[in-house]
Motif scaffolding. Sequence first.
Motif, PDB file in Angstrom:
ATOM      1  N   VAL A 169      29.672  -7.842   3.981  1.00 22.19           N
ATOM      2  CA  VAL A 169      28.566  -7.173   3.296  1.00 22.19           C
ATOM      3  C   VAL A 169      27.282  -7.918   3.624  1.00 22.19           C
ATOM      4  CG1 VAL A 169      27.629  -6.442   1.072  1.00 22.19           C
ATOM      5  CG2 VAL A 169      30.104  -6.417   1.458  1.00 22.19           C
ATOM      6  N   ASP A 170      26.385  -7.232   4.321  1.00 23.59           N
ATOM      7  CA  ASP A 170      25.125  -7.829   4.737  1.00 23.59           C
ATOM      8  C   ASP A 170      24.033  -7.440   3.741  1.00 23.59           C
ATOM      9  OD1 ASP A 170      23.065  -9.026   6.057  1.00 23.59           O
ATOM     10  OD2 ASP A 170      22.924  -7.530   7.670  1.00 23.59           O
ATOM     11  N   THR A 171      23.429  -8.439   3.113  1.00 22.07           N
ATOM     12  CA  THR A 171      22.350  -8.191   2.143  1.00 22.07           C
ATOM     13  C   THR A 171      21.010  -8.725   2.636  1.00 22.07           C
ATOM     14  OG1 THR A 171      22.866 -10.271   0.988  1.00 22.07           O
ATOM     15  CG2 THR A 171      23.972  -8.272   0.221  1.00 22.07           C
ATOM     16  N   SER A 172      20.937  -9.048   3.928  1.00 19.52           N
ATOM     17  CA  SER A 172      19.697  -9.630   4.450  1.00 19.52           C
ATOM     18  C   SER A 172      18.547  -8.633   4.465  1.00 19.52           C
ATOM     19  CB  SER A 172      19.935 -10.182   5.861  1.00 19.52           C
ATOM     20  OG  SER A 172      20.361  -9.148   6.734  1.00 19.52           O
ATOM     21  N   GLU A 173      18.853  -7.338   4.555  1.00 21.84           N
ATOM     22  CA  GLU A 173      17.815  -6.312   4.604  1.00 21.84           C
ATOM     23  C   GLU A 173      17.642  -5.616   3.261  1.00 21.84           C
ATOM     24  OE1 GLU A 173      15.810  -5.822   7.125  1.00 21.84           O
ATOM     25  OE2 GLU A 173      16.826  -7.394   8.258  1.00 21.84           O
ATOM     26  N   LYS A 174      17.997  -6.328   2.191  1.00 19.48           N
ATOM     27  CA  LYS A 174      17.844  -5.767   0.853  1.00 19.48           C
ATOM     28  C   LYS A 174      17.026  -6.708  -0.017  1.00 19.48           C
ATOM     29  CE  LYS A 174      22.128  -3.070   0.858  1.00 19.48           C
ATOM     30  NZ  LYS A 174      23.391  -2.761   0.147  1.00 19.48           N
ATOM     31  N   SER A 175      16.380  -6.132  -1.018  1.00 22.46           N
ATOM     32  CA  SER A 175      15.571  -6.907  -1.957  1.00 22.46           C
ATOM     33  C   SER A 175      16.074  -6.668  -3.370  1.00 22.46           C
ATOM     34  CB  SER A 175      14.095  -6.512  -1.863  1.00 22.46           C
ATOM     35  OG  SER A 175      13.560  -6.835  -0.595  1.00 22.46           O
ATOM     36  N   ALA A 176      15.886  -7.677  -4.207  1.00 16.22           N
ATOM     37  CA  ALA A 176      16.320  -7.588  -5.602  1.00 16.22           C
ATOM     38  C   ALA A 176      15.234  -6.888  -6.418  1.00 16.22           C
ATOM     39  CB  ALA A 176      16.591  -8.982  -6.151  1.00 16.22           C
ATOM     40  N   VAL A 177      15.564  -5.700  -6.909  1.00 14.11           N
ATOM     41  CA  VAL A 177      14.648  -4.938  -7.772  1.00 14.11           C
ATOM     42  C   VAL A 177      15.044  -5.210  -9.217  1.00 14.11           C
ATOM     43  CG1 VAL A 177      13.778  -2.660  -8.389  1.00 14.11           C
ATOM     44  CG2 VAL A 177      14.350  -3.177  -6.006  1.00 14.11           C
ATOM     45  N   VAL A 178      14.088  -5.673 -10.017  1.00 17.41           N
ATOM     46  CA  VAL A 178      14.359  -6.116 -11.378  1.00 17.41           C
ATOM     47  C   VAL A 178      13.818  -5.089 -12.365  1.00 17.41           C
ATOM     48  CG1 VAL A 178      14.051  -7.950 -13.076  1.00 17.41           C
ATOM     49  CG2 VAL A 178      14.223  -8.520 -10.638  1.00 17.41           C
ATOM     50  N   ASP A 179      14.677  -4.659 -13.289  1.00 18.67           N
ATOM     51  CA  ASP A 179      14.245  -3.861 -14.443  1.00 18.67           C
ATOM     52  C   ASP A 179      14.161  -4.808 -15.639  1.00 18.67           C
ATOM     53  OD1 ASP A 179      14.167  -1.593 -12.945  1.00 18.67           O
ATOM     54  OD2 ASP A 179      16.093  -0.810 -13.612  1.00 18.67           O
ATOM     55  N   TRP A 180      12.973  -4.985 -16.148  1.00 15.07           N
ATOM     56  CA  TRP A 180      12.705  -5.960 -17.204  1.00 15.07           C
ATOM     57  C   TRP A 180      12.399  -5.219 -18.499  1.00 15.07           C
ATOM     58  CZ3 TRP A 180       7.336  -8.708 -17.591  1.00 15.07           C
ATOM     59  CH2 TRP A 180       7.315  -9.532 -18.735  1.00 15.07           C
ATOM     60  N   TYR A 181      13.288  -5.360 -19.483  1.00 16.46           N
ATOM     61  CA  TYR A 181      13.073  -4.803 -20.817  1.00 16.46           C
ATOM     62  C   TYR A 181      12.733  -5.950 -21.769  1.00 16.46           C
ATOM     63  CZ  TYR A 181      15.557  -0.753 -18.894  1.00 16.46           C
ATOM     64  OH  TYR A 181      15.946   0.315 -18.119  1.00 16.46           O
ATOM     65  N   TYR A 182      11.739  -5.735 -22.590  1.00 17.73           N
ATOM     66  CA  TYR A 182      11.340  -6.777 -23.544  1.00 17.73           C
ATOM     67  C   TYR A 182      10.772  -6.121 -24.799  1.00 17.73           C
ATOM     68  CZ  TYR A 182       6.753  -5.853 -21.393  1.00 17.73           C
ATOM     69  OH  TYR A 182       5.618  -5.251 -20.906  1.00 17.73           O
TER      70      TYR A 182
END
Length: 649
Positions: A239-252
């Motif tokens: 599984v190659d994750t080098s071309e992916k970015s971490a998208v964060v959903d932030w609830y507060y």
Amino acid sequence: MEAQTGIKFTPYAKSGITGIPSIAEIKSTEGAGTGPIGKEQVRKARETLEQYKKGKTNLEERIVDNEQWYKMRHWEQIRTKSSNQNDPQPASAWLFNSIANKHADAMDNYPEPNVLPREESDKPIAETLSEILPVILECNDFEQTYSDAWWYKLKAGTGVYGVFWNPRKDNGLGDIDIKKMDLLNIFWEPGISDLQKSRNLFTVELVSNELLEAQYPQLTGKVGDSSLELAKYIYDDTVDTSEKSAVVDWYYKVSRPEGGEILHYCKFVNDEVIYSSENDPTYAERGYYDHGMYPIILDVMFMEEGTPAGFGYIDIMKDCQMYIDKLGQGIIKNAVALSRPRYLVKDNSGINEQEYADLSKDFVHVNSNSVDDDHIRQIQIQPLSGVYVEIMNQKIDELKETSGNRDFSQGSTTSGVTAASAIAALQEAGSKLSRDMIKSAYRAFAGVNKLVIELIRQFYDTPRCFRIVGERGATKLVQFDNTGMTQTGGGNEFGLELGARKPVFDLKVTSQKASPFSKVAQNELAKELYQLGFFNPQLSDQALATIQMMDFEGKDMVEQRISQNGTMFQQIQQMQAQMQQMAAVIAQSTGDPRLLEALTGQQQGATMPQVSGSHGESVETDQLGAEKSKATTAGKARERVAEAATPRV
């Protein structure tokens, strides 16, 4: 109506909804410096996320480890550096069998929501919600989601549901999304036991950079350098994750000056804000979701203190499974050694070793005048004692006991038990662990439906059409929106303003698909009640008193039917008494003997048609036939009374 199912029709309209912004609306409010949430706030949120991530490191390691045990790849976990790589590595499926049986119990009792009102005026809305909630669940393929969450719960100890509003569904009209989530991608405040008490909640997803730049052009050239690393499973594939970015959903949650809290939401990647509800004038004051709760529901198997997550059956059984496989390894290794003899051969023995090892050779050549035990000797291996097999069987029984997966729960019998009633009793007694496990899942299911109702209350401004399939296949179309569900003013009484009111509903979860054993037990109970005369109208009072002391599924319906039978019987008796009085009065006034004959016939018709049961007790043969017979007898009696009352010429 029960067990409502159906497929939702295409809505009539696509305008007028005030839901979560579309992509175009997001682009109009995005970016740093346009509101309270900018690059600096996102950096602080990332620091908080890193702290939360460190707090659940042990949980993540345990989840990844349990996944290997579930896939029966646990020799990678229990193998030591000194282990011989050529030793047999048997992986028995006792642990997996227990997990599979638990999952089967859960799916045999698939839940169904029933919405109950707290006020009489809310009853029509509650009945409609009871009909459309199963349709919304079906449109989300919730049965598959429920199955996946149960597998995850049994492995990791906690099933996770996400209930969101998706503005892109139904061609932009928007609808509810229900998803199974992964604990590895969810982060909360360490040390809390209730997820709703966390000050922040983060969900992270790896998304292709190409897809992000296509959806959000402002991110072009700004993705791909994320320093956030997520825990990963041990995949069979690369599984190659080098071309992916971490998208964060932030609830507060933000405290209001007047009291209470509102929920806000921010989506970002790296330091770039994609969307922030605080930057959106529509949601800046009211919050992202009106219900003010995090849209994540946790279904915990076995609770732990100091964390909202729990542990599951793999954590309980994997130690026992390890020793079962290690004992199996030793037994198999001994059996292999015994099945393949080995020999000690002197270097100058003169024996052709290749021919000696080849069993197809009839002759073996030697370069010596004599061959004795000094030249070649078989290595003697002692077979293992049967006590080791007994120990392994005891470990297998221990695993069955600790997991509650006894033989009776799987349909097999031991110890000479052959009677059907005894087997049924043992199965029922052995299923108490499953019932307790399923009840906890029902509580989480009720939480999911409560969030669904709140999203309906907030976003269903436009009427939508649902197709409802009833008990016997009857179909009806229901048009529904949030009218009557939103908060309304209490009005004015005696010059005083009453407080605002919002309809509140309770949820009762029942089993939609009972197991075959439960169905058989229910059918046997119904036949037993019939044979004992519980549905005989003359015995309604005694039957109701007995039913009230019993506890079984469908008890309310049985009580209602018995009560209706008793009420109908009393009404018929009252009518017969009135007719007898009328006939007596007319007979006295006219002196016609035919009235006395009609009266006698009416009294004879008042007897209930009954037959003797299998144990000699009087039982009702056919309630519907009895009612028809009573109606016919009473009608004939009235005709005779009317005929007798008619003066003769």
